[in-house]
Structure formats: structure tokens, C-alpha cells
Enzyme design. Structure first.
Site, PDB file in Angstrom:
ATOM      1  N   SER A 131       0.967  -1.077  -0.052  1.00  0.00           N
ATOM      2  CA  SER A 131      -0.095   0.169  -0.006  1.00  0.00           C
ATOM      3  C   SER A 131       0.897   1.112   0.203  1.00  0.00           C
ATOM      4  O   SER A 131       2.056   1.077   0.029  1.00  0.00           O
ATOM      5  CB  SER A 131      -0.773   0.020   1.474  1.00  0.00           C
ATOM      6  OG  SER A 131      -0.022   0.172   2.239  1.00  0.00           O
ATOM      7  N   LYS A 132       0.097   2.319  -0.312  1.00  0.00           N
ATOM      8  CA  LYS A 132       0.755   3.593  -0.314  1.00  0.00           C
ATOM      9  C   LYS A 132       1.713   3.804   1.092  1.00  0.00           C
ATOM     10  O   LYS A 132       2.759   4.352   1.142  1.00  0.00           O
ATOM     11  CB  LYS A 132      -0.389   4.731  -0.384  1.00  0.00           C
ATOM     12  CG  LYS A 132       0.247   6.061  -0.597  1.00  0.00           C
ATOM     13  CD  LYS A 132      -0.787   7.249  -0.620  1.00  0.00           C
ATOM     14  CE  LYS A 132      -0.358   8.468  -0.499  1.00  0.00           C
ATOM     15  NZ  LYS A 132       0.555   8.758   0.672  1.00  0.00           N
ATOM     16  N   ARG A 133       1.007   3.174   2.352  1.00  0.00           N
ATOM     17  CA  ARG A 133       1.904   3.637   3.533  1.00  0.00           C
ATOM     18  C   ARG A 133       3.103   2.968   3.577  1.00  0.00           C
ATOM     19  O   ARG A 133       4.098   3.527   4.233  1.00  0.00           O
ATOM     20  CB  ARG A 133       0.785   3.000   4.676  1.00  0.00           C
ATOM     21  CG  ARG A 133      -0.036   3.746   5.385  1.00  0.00           C
ATOM     22  CD  ARG A 133      -0.804   3.342   6.551  1.00  0.00           C
ATOM     23  NE  ARG A 133       0.396   2.584   7.538  1.00  0.00           N
ATOM     24  CZ  ARG A 133       0.885   3.276   8.407  1.00  0.00           C
ATOM     25  NH1 ARG A 133       0.531   4.545   8.427  1.00  0.00           N
ATOM     26  NH2 ARG A 133       1.796   2.557   9.347  1.00  0.00           N
ATOM     27  N   ALA A 141       5.041   2.754   1.217  1.00  0.00           N
ATOM     28  CA  ALA A 141       6.055   3.511   0.331  1.00  0.00           C
ATOM     29  C   ALA A 141       6.525   4.435   1.293  1.00  0.00           C
ATOM     30  O   ALA A 141       7.742   4.754   1.424  1.00  0.00           O
ATOM     31  CB  ALA A 141       5.306   3.847  -0.817  1.00  0.00           C
TER      32      ALA A 141
END
Length: 502
Positions: free
Chosen positions: A262-264, A266
Site C-alpha cells: 500500500s501507499k503507507r 512506500a
RNA sequence: GGUCCGUUCGUCUAGGGGUUAGGACACGUCCCUUUCACGGAUGAAACACGGGUUCGAUUCCCGUACGGACUACCA
């Protein structure tokens, strides 16, 4: 009957395209190219509440950057235009009505609030609510209501949805290209909404209708769709259409721990999960992109292709054309793949090294005269992961040393080294032809006549000139610094190093 | 909770009824090099567990464990 292969990539414009989505697009592209088929892009924007401005352009730009542009679809056009589902809205209603008239679907008047309340009750009892053959008779729908009441509800404009009437007892089975036979019993499925009360179709209806109309032969999508595949099969059956071949791709997982990437992750891991940099239009938050981080499109593609697929040979570096050639659905793995930044970096280093030196020079060292810029690229090519490190490397290289490596100084600075550096200082004055080879020749010759071993002085020379104990080829470095600069650096260093007597 | 999917070195994976279980990344060592990096060589490192089937199972079957996805009028 046409056997032409047609595949599609069908993202929702709800934000930046995730790297997992990029891989899905890539596999679709590869299959289409491999089999001489058509790759199309359809935008699934049936949820008006989640629309994010700019997301559609972002998708197109990402695919263009990677060189996997669709043959047909949004932004390109084609025989089945429009390719944006919001613009095909009216179409779906007719198909839903068809299902109503054949008894395969029904109207449901339950409000979202009513259903939420029912769900809450079930949940408090520790069970899950399903809108299905067992419960629908007790709910507000055209199956439980009298013809008159239905008529009236419809006429009075009461909001409704259209639900699929899932058979109570049937086994749904289909053969997935990656997972082989998958069976699901309809008793575990519910009567999914096909048309929402806002008049828009849900994903399920729009997707099946469009895939049929657009003559899609292979549906290649993420594993998160596997649970709804039986529903789609049921829809194809309800319409009397032939279902496409399904291939559900393994998920891309977090590098550490478990779960979907997920974006997290990253933000936490300091690596991108989006192909291009993205600025959230609402919050203004900027997310990293592979491109801006310095990943080359070929490297990104190669890395992504190998997350869940491999050619079965030991070759790892593949151009896009080679990927097309080697690709097959059969060699895609079942298990999810963890995203590994190290591997991504390694791929990038390989492609950076293969990249034409002149291009790197003009793109990343535009301020520097081309011949010299290319020499710098050559000097640092093996020491960088991302091309934009070039500028930093050159800046460090060009800057006058601020301090000298104290460890090397402590170990190597002795009277012999001092003698060597003094000799070098004198001899380089006489070098007319200032090139790496001739500098090397003269220095070697001088040290030899002085009876000093190379190993005793060379690292000190490096420290004197650059400040560092390690770095690229010294002779080439000296050539690039230039004679005057070398002489100056050497005399400054000699003045600062402790004076040693014989 | 329910349904479905999955499980080979730390990671990506090859393989498949009898193999010294192969490669790549990362890591260690050595070589190359004036140094570092590159490159080369080499080392450590894996079949989740339990039952079957079989002469033999990591490979086939069944369980268990673990992981994941899904479970909305989101896609």
C-alpha cells in the site's frame, strides 16, 4: 467466429495508478502482443463519489512512460467508444432491464440504512447477513411484494436497486488460467446489486456487459477479484453469453510483514509504489514515483514483470520485446510476491549501465561540455543506482577537498609517502600531454627511479587530491581535474599534512 | 466469523515421485584493482507441520497451522 485475442486494462480513476495495477496492465499488454491481439483501456468510473480529478490522465501518462500504450480505449478511441463507463450509463440499464424481464434479477427497495441496521443485528449475533435466497423473501423487493405494490413503488419514484437473483443451490465452477478449477457454491454468494439507486451500474454489471460488448477474450486482473468471479460467471450465464478466459494474478505484498502493498509502505520504506509522482489534489500530499526516483522505464518494467512471473530460464534482463516473446499466462505464479527494493535497484543499475553514455551525459549533466560530461558518466557509471546521482557525484568530485580521510592519513602518511608525493609534485609539472595514460606513465617512471613502491604512495595521493581514501580511477580523475587543479590540490595538501623528517 | 486462494533459501523464484533441490537480489570470504565500485570465483542459506498413497514424497491426496483476498447501492 473470430478468435482474435482482446484484453483490457480497466482501472478506476480513484487516485494514482498503483504499481500492482501497472503490472496488471503490463501482463495484459504482453499477452496481447504475444498473441497478436488488441489491448484496450477502459475507465471504470461508475462510482461518482470516488472520482479523483487527474487520475485518468495519470493512468495514460504512466502507461506512456512505460511504453505499454493501449491500442484502443480512452485517450485513443476505437470501435467501441466511448470507453469511459460513465459515458455508457444508459447502456447498462437496458441490460439490467433485460435481466428483470427474464426473471434473473429483481427490484429491491430496501434503503441502505435499513440494510445497515439488519447487518448490525446479524453481527451482534455473531453471524453475517446475506441478501440471498433465504432472506430476500422477508425483505422489500419485487420478489416479496405484490404486483400492485411493486407497481406503486416504481410509479411513485421510490428509489430502488436491481439485484441479481442468485440461485439457491448451484455450484459455480470455472477454469482460471493461473489457478485451474475454482468452485464456489451459490449458497455462499449474495444477491449483488447490479444497478445502484443513482442509476449507475455497479462494477459487476458494467464490467461484464462491457467485456462482452467489447469482445474481451481474456480477463487478466488481480486476485482481489477472485471472490467475485463466480458472480460474473453467473451474470454471463444469465445473459446467455460466453464468459471470457479468466486469469487472476497474485497480489503484490508489503516488503516487511504481511498484507497488500500500500501507499503507507512506500512512505515507510522510502520507495515508490506509483509509477509517476502524484500530488493529491485534496491534501496536496506528494507521493514518490518510480520515474522521479530515477528508475528507468525498462528497469521498472523488467522488475515488475518478474514479480509473479518468470520465463523458466536463467535470463533475467529482458527488453519489452523479449518479454513479449517469452511471456505466457501459464508461467505466472499463484502465490503473492513481496516487493523488494534491492532487486528493483539492481535492475535499475543494470539498465543504467546499458544506457547510452551520451544520453546520460546530455540529460543529467547538461551544464557540462559534452565530451567532458561523457567522461564523467564513464567514470561514475558503475557507482550509481539512479542517473540523477551523476550530478551529485560530479559536484563532489569537482569540489576542493574540505578535509582529508584521517584513517588513511594515520596509516599511510609516512616519510616514504611524503617523498613520493613530493616527487610526483615535481614530475607532473613537466607533463605536456595531460592525459590519464601519460600521467600514469610519468608517475610510474618517477616512482621507479626514486625507488618508491606504488602501494606506498598512491592512496596518499588520492587522499591529497580528493580528500577520500576511495574513489574512481585516479589517473582519469587527474586528467579530468586538469593539471593546474591537480598541482594546486597537491600543494595545499602537502602544506596541511604533518611535516615528516627523513 | 464465513467463502475462496495460497505456502521451496531473508526476498524473487526454478524444479518436480528417486536431484549434491538450481539461479538471481541481499549478506560473508577470496581474486582483479593504487583504493573503492564494477566484474569473476566461492560460502552460508529453503521444500510450514502431521497423516496417508507409494519400494520411495519436497513433488500426489487429506487434514492442521500460518498467510492473504473478499465479505458495500467501492472498484
Amino acid at each position: 467466429m473470430s478468435s482474435k485475442i482482446r484484453v483490457r486494462f480497466a482501472p478506476s480513476p480513484t487516485g494514482p495508478l498503483h504499481i500492482g495495477g501497472v503490472r496488471t496492465a503490463l501482463y495484459n499488454y504482453l499477452l496481447a502482443r504475444k498473441l497478436g491481439g488488441t489491448f484496450l483501456l477502459r475507465i471504470e468510473d461508475t462510482d461518482q463519489t470516488r472520482f479523483v480529478p487527474g487520475a485518468e490522465d495519470y493512468i495514460l501518462e504512466s502507461l506512456a512512460w512505460l511504453g505499454i500504450m493501449p491500442d484502443e480505449g480512452v485517450g485513443i478511441g476505437g470501435p467501441h467508444a466511448p470507453y469511459r463507463q460513465s459515458e455508457r450509463k444508459d447502456l447498462y440499464k437496458a441490460y439490467a432491464d433485460e435481466l428483470i424481464s427474464t426473471g434473473k434479477a429483481y427490484y429491491a427497495f430496501d434503503s441502505a440504512e435499513e440494510l445497515d441496521a439488519i447487518r448490525a443485528v446479524y453481527e451482534s449475533k455473531g453471524t453475517a447477513f446475506q441478501y440471498n435466497a433465504l432472506t430476500r423473501v422477508k425483505l422489500k423487493n419485487s420478489l416479496s411484494m405484490s404486483p400492485g405494490a411493486i407497481e406503486e413503488a416504481l410509479a411513485s419514484g421510490q428509489p430502488y436497486v436491481i439485484r441479481l437473483k442468485v440461485p439457491a443451490k448451484a455450484e459455480i465452477r470455472f477454469q482460471d488460467s493461473i489457478r485451474d478449477w475454482v468452485h464456489v457454491h451459490t449458497s455462499s454468494m449474495d444477491d449483488k446489486v447490479l444497478m445502484k439507486s443513482d442509476g449507475m451500474p455497479t462494477y459487476h454489471l458494467a464490467n461484464v456487459v462491457d467485456d462482452h460488448i467489447m469482445e474481451i477474450t481474456h480477463v487478466i486482473r488481480g486476485e482481489e477479484w477472485l471472490p467475485s468471479a463466480p458472480l460474473h460467471i453467473l451474470l454471463y450465464q444469465a445473459f446467455g453469453w460466453q464468459a471470457p478466459q479468466f486469469a487472476h494474478l497474485p497480489l503484490l505484498l508489503k516488503p516487511e510483514g504481511n498484507g497488500k502493498l500500500s501507499k503507507r509502505d512506500a512512505d515507510l520504506g522510502g520507495f515508490p509504489v506509483f509509477p509517476l509522482e502524484w500530488t493529491d489534489p485534496q491534501s496536496g500530499v506528494v507521493s514518490k514515483g518510480f520515474k522521479q526516483e530515477g528508475y528507468l522505464p525498462e528497469a521498472t518494467l523488467n522488475f515488475l514483470a518478474f514479480l509473479g512471473w518468470n520465463p523458466g530460464t536463467e535470463q533475467e534482463l529482458f527488453s519489452l520485446d523479449e518479454l513479449v516473446n517469452a511471456f505466457s499466462l501459464e508461467r505466472i505464479n499463484k502465490a503473492g510476491a513481496k516487493f523488494d527494493v534491492n532487486k528493483a535497484k539492481w535492475f535499475n543499475e543494470q539498465y543504467v549501465k546499458q544506457h547510452p553514455v551520451s544520453e546520460l551525459a546530455s540529460a543529467y549533466l547538461p551544464e557540462i561540455e559534452s565530451g567532458k560530461a561523457e567522461a564523467f558518466v564513464q567514470l561514475f557509471l558503475d557507482r550509481i543506482t539512479f542517473p540523477q546521482e551523476l550530478g551529485q557525484k560530479v559536484a563532489e568530485f569537482s569540489a576542493f577537498p574540505k578535509e582529508y580521510d584521517s584513517a588513511v592519513l594515520a596509516n599511510k602518511w609516512n616519510s616514504e609517502a611524503q617523498k613520493g608525493l613530493l616527487a610526483i609534485q615535481t614530475c607532473i609539472e613537466h607533463i605536456q600531454d595531460w592525459h590519464a595514460e601519460s600521467i600514469k606513465h610519468v608517475i610510474h617512471g618517477t616512482l621507479e627511479t626514486e625507488g618508491i613502491k606504488m602501494g606506498k604512495v598512491m592512496q596518499m595521493l588520492r587522499v591529497a587530491l580528493s580528500g577520500n581514501g576511495a574513489g574512481p580511477d585516479l589517473m582519469i580523475s587527474m586528467e579530468l581535474w586538469g593539471k593546474q587543479q591537480v598541482a594546486e590540490r597537491l600543494s595545499v595538501a602537502l602544506a596541511q599534512f604533518p611535516k615528516l623528517s627523513e
